[in-house]
Every structure is written in structure tokens, then in C-alpha cells.
Scaffold this active site. Structure first.
Site, PDB file in Angstrom:
ATOM      1  N   GLY A 200     -11.324  -2.192  -3.716  1.00  0.00           N
ATOM      2  CA  GLY A 200     -11.020  -1.024  -4.532  1.00  0.00           C
ATOM      3  C   GLY A 200      -9.646  -1.124  -5.161  1.00  0.00           C
ATOM      4  CG  HIS A 254      -7.611   3.327   0.975  1.00  0.00           C
ATOM      5  ND1 HIS A 254      -6.850   3.101   2.096  1.00  0.00           N
ATOM      6  CD2 HIS A 254      -7.010   2.631  -0.032  1.00  0.00           C
ATOM      7  CE1 HIS A 254      -5.817   2.318   1.772  1.00  0.00           C
ATOM      8  NE2 HIS A 254      -5.898   2.017   0.485  1.00  0.00           N
ATOM      9  CD  GLU A 255      -8.381   1.656  -3.599  1.00  0.00           C
ATOM     10  OE1 GLU A 255      -7.436   1.946  -4.356  1.00  0.00           O
ATOM     11  OE2 GLU A 255      -8.327   0.722  -2.774  1.00  0.00           O
ATOM     12  CD  GLU A 269      12.811  -1.546   2.157  1.00  0.00           C
ATOM     13  OE1 GLU A 269      13.792  -1.534   2.916  1.00  0.00           O
ATOM     14  OE2 GLU A 269      12.822  -1.049   1.028  1.00  0.00           O
ATOM     15  CG  ASP A 276       3.305   7.676   4.711  1.00  0.00           C
ATOM     16  OD1 ASP A 276       4.368   8.108   5.225  1.00  0.00           O
ATOM     17  OD2 ASP A 276       2.184   7.937   5.159  1.00  0.00           O
TER      18      ASP A 276
END
Ligand SMILES: [Zn+2]
Length: 433
Positions: A200, A254-255, A269, A276
Site C-alpha cells: 500500500g 493503515h494507509e 530516530e 509519531d
């Protein structure tokens, strides 16, 4: 491609993209797939702009909370699914069945509504009902009725590059201000350095009302979500061929999360950085590719990895959580992002007629209107009202398509305003009697 070559590419990519961790997640026979193309397609979005975007979103959400502005209940979002194929009959290969499309809409609603007694339910203390639902639209961009599925014989067996995908999207997209465009396609199984066989790919929202993501990185012509057809829909609800472990419709959940402004829970990182930008998802340094619920990739920080979050990479059967902060982020994006907030006022559930389909003619004699002739096309509920310049209603009638004539010769002398409402359009003109 052999596995060591794939792993080598994964290694290269993890250093190429500042905030990406690419994983090849599926290898079976000739299939080699990557869970999500977000970090590749959005690679021009700099870390700085992503930070600005997220900081602004957080500020807006906090302001909204302090002012006690409530969200507006359950929101229904308009979806069109473009089924892209190369000439297969309906139900064959990538020309998927209507039942399979419907199964995907069902899964989206179960997941975003955290519906009891479905795969989308959870008992996580921070788990949220996002309070948005998805529905196939009933009106196409020309105002004609549709079942919300747009089948296109595009003549291409599979998609191997981003430029092929963008070209196809530009040729088939419906107005992204009114529709969430989902494309189902056959994505290539072959991985190259430039393109993986993604399950996706989603386009991130723009934020032109705030700082942050620049518009040129997320053009309107390609806005939406693209899913490999074998990861689309749910094998629990509709038959057909699916990828093992990615057969419950969670690639689209999710997408759609990215489309509505969410990042991966393992963004950032490793164990540093802002992750997020959601405080209630524990910091996670790497993606999860199985269902290991006790995984803790940042042991010195609070919380184990939330592998059941839809924005991780786990198997479809392990996912069932959006958190409260993720919900707040989505609702903020729906308030401020140009091609997201317009979805709340979509006309994709109404039959609309284009403005040029309403014509009003004035038949004059010595500059006085003796007769008004109205032409309308293709609409059943049109109405005409005429008001005097003082606001007095002098004429009010439902009219039928094609030609309607109104005799104005008996009107008193003066200036009048005529309104013709047809579908979602209104035409207003002035005339002198
Ligand atoms: Zn993703």
C-alpha cells in the site's frame, strides 16, 4: 531477487531516508513485498516540515480542547474505489468483485469505529473509537448515480514505477475535494532500488492553512490511497486470492491512517526524537513484523511496543488499536487540511447537476420581461422562486426537467429576482418587468 540482495537493499534504504525503516515483509514463491510505501513516496517531505506539521497539529488540538470545541459526532467520509485492471472479467484477478470492495469498507468501519464483536474491537485503555466511517459514494463527478466502484481497463499488467502509478492516478482521479480516492492495482512483485512491491501507498495531507508540509510534495492530482489488490478486502468476508497474513483488510486501514495524517508508531530516530507525535503510543525504534506482543525496542523508555497499533507493520490479525491521540490528530487534520476538511461537505452522496445544465431565458418586449423560460436537464427536484426587490415572494413552484415557461406579463412593474434550485445548484438572476 535473492534474500541477501533484498536485505542489502533494506540496509541501503535505512540510511537513505532520514526517518524510514524499510522492511521486506513477505516472500513466498515469486512475491517479494514491502508493507508500506509511505516513506518512499513522501521522501521529499523533509524531517523539518514533518516536525512543523506535527507541532502545529498538536497546538491546534490543545487549543481546541482548551476551548472545549466538540467534534461533530460520527463523520461519514465519501469513498470511490477505482478498480484498475487490464481487461480481466469482473471477479477475475485484479478486477475484484463488488463483494470484496464492500468487505474492505466493512473492515475500515470496524477498525475506525472500534466496533464491538469484530476484529476492530480492543480493550486497550488508550484505544479509541475514531468516530469516522467510510461509505461508497452514490454520485459520480458528472452527477450521475454510481455504486462507488469505478472499473478501469487501463491496459497495464502491473505497476513497476512511481511515475506509472502517478500517470494512472492523474488519468482516473475523481475530485479529491469531494472523494477519497482508493485505487486497487496489481503492484509488481519485482523489487528495484527505486521501487518496491508495496502492499500500500498513501499520500500525506497538506497543511497550507498552517505551517509545515508544502503543497508541491502532495499534489491534488495524485491524492489518495493505492493498495495491491491481493491485500485489499478481507478473506473473512469475501473470496479470492490474498497474501498470507495480509488478508484482513488492514493494509487499507493503515494507509488510510497516513492519508488522514498519522505516522508510523516507529517513526522518528530509533529511541530518540519525537516518534509519531502521539504521546500515548510508546516510543518504538523498529517496526514489528510479527505478532510478538511483548516486544520492547526501547527498554529504557516507558511502555512496550504497541505492536497491535494499525500504524505498525504487524500481521493483519494482530492489529486492533488506534489511540486517543491518533484520533485527535485525525480530527485536527479533518478540520484544517484543505483536501480533507472539504470531504465533510462532500456532494458525492447527492445527485448534482452542472451549472451549465440550468439555463434561464428572458423574452422581452420593450425591455420588459413578458416571459421567463427555464431549461434544466437530468434532475427531478427543481424549484423556481421569484421575489420582488422588496423581498416579497410572488412565485413558487416545483418544476420538471427540460422546459418550463412562466408568464410574467401579469406581474406589477418592478425589479424581480429569480432563483432556480436544481439538485445542489442554484442559479439567481435579476429581471425587470
Ligand atoms: Zn505506513
Amino acid at each position: 531477487m535473492n534474500k541477501s540482495r533484498v536485505l542489502f537493499l533494506v540496509f541501503i534504504f535505512s540510511f537513505t531516508f532520514a526517518f524510514s525503516q524499510e522492511e521486506v515483509i513477505y516472500e513466498e514463491h515469486s512475491h517479494v513485498k514491502t508493507r508500506c510505501g509511505f516513506n518512499h513516496t513522501n521522501k521529499d517531505i523533509t524531517k523539518k516540515s514533518l516536525e512543523e506539521f506535527s507541532t502545529e497539529v498538536k497546538k491546534y488540538t490543545a487549543r481546541k480542547k482548551s476551548l472545549k470545541i466538540s467534534d461533530e459526532g460520527i463523520l461519514i467520509l465519501p469513498v470511490v474505489v477505482h478498480v484498475i485492471h487490464n481487461g480481466d472479467a469482473v471477479g477475475q484477478n485484479e478486477n475484484i468483485t463488488e463483494a470484496r470492495v464492500q468487505s474492505q469498507i466493512t473492515v475500515l468501519n470496524q477498525d475506525y469505529r472500534r466496533m464491538f464483536d469484530t476484529n476492530g474491537f480492543n480493550t486497550n485503555p488508550v484505544g479509541a473509537d475514531v468516530e469516522i466511517q467510510f461509505q461508497l459514494v452514490t454520485t459520480d463527478p458528472n452527477g450521475n448515480p454510481t455504486n462507488g466502484i469505478d472499473r478501469v481497463n487501463y491496459g497495464l499488467e502491473d505497476f513497476k514505477t512511481f511515475s506509472e502509478i502517478d500517470k494512472m492516478k492523474e488519468a482516473t482521479i475523481w475530485d479529491p475535494n469531494n472523494y477519497i480516492n482508493i485505487w486497487t492495482v496489481n503492484v509488481t512483485d519485482t523489487q528495484t532500488e527505486e521501487f518496491h512491491g508495496y502492499l500500500g501507498i498513501a499520500q500525506f495531507p497538506v497543511m497550507s492553512d498552517l505551517g509545515g508540509i508544502e503543497n508541491e510534495n502532495n499534489p491534488a492530482e495524485t491524492d489518495g490511497v493505492l493498495i495491491d489488490w491481493k491485500a485489499f478486502g478481507s478473506s473473512d468476508l469475501a473470496g479470492g486470492e490474498y497474501y498470507v497474513s495480509y488478508d484482513k483488510g488492514r493494509t487499507t486501514t493503515h494507509e488510510m491512517g497516513h492519508f488522514l495524517g498519522l505516522l508510523h508508531v516507529f517513526q522518528g530516530e530509533f529511541c530518540g526524537g519525537s516518534g509519531d507525535y502521539c504521546d500515548d503510543t510508546p516510543v518504538q525504534s523498529t517496526s514489528s513484523n510479527s505478532c510478538l506482543l511483548a516486544k520492547d525496542s526501547c527498554p529504557s523508555l516507558p511502555g512496550v511496543d504497541m505492536v497491535e497499533n494499525y500504524m505498525d507493520y504487524t500481521y493483519d490479525s494482530c492489529m486492533n488499536v488506534f489511540t486517543q491521540d491518533q484520533k485527535d490528530r485525525i480530527w485536527t487534520v479533518l478540520d484544517v487540511s484543505p483536501r480533507r476538511k472539504s470531504l465533510k461537505n462532500t456532494n458525492a452522496f447527492d445527485q448534482i447537476i452542472p451549472e451549465e445544465d440550468i439555463t434561464i431565458e428572458f423574452h422581452d418586449s420593450n425591455s420588459n420581461t413578458e416571459q421567463v423560460v427555464i431549461y434544466i436537464k437530468n434532475v427531478n427536484d427543481a424549484r423556481v422562486t421569484i421575489y420582488s426587490i422588496y423581498g416579497e415572494l410572488v412565485y413558487d413552484k416545483k418544476i420538471v426537467p427540460l422546459r418550463t415557461t412562466i408568464d410574467t406579463s401579469y406581474f406589477d412593474s418592478g425589479i424581480y429576482i429569480i432563483n432556480v434550485e436544481a439538485g445542489k445548484n442554484t442559479k439567481i438572476l435579476k429581471f425587470i418587468r
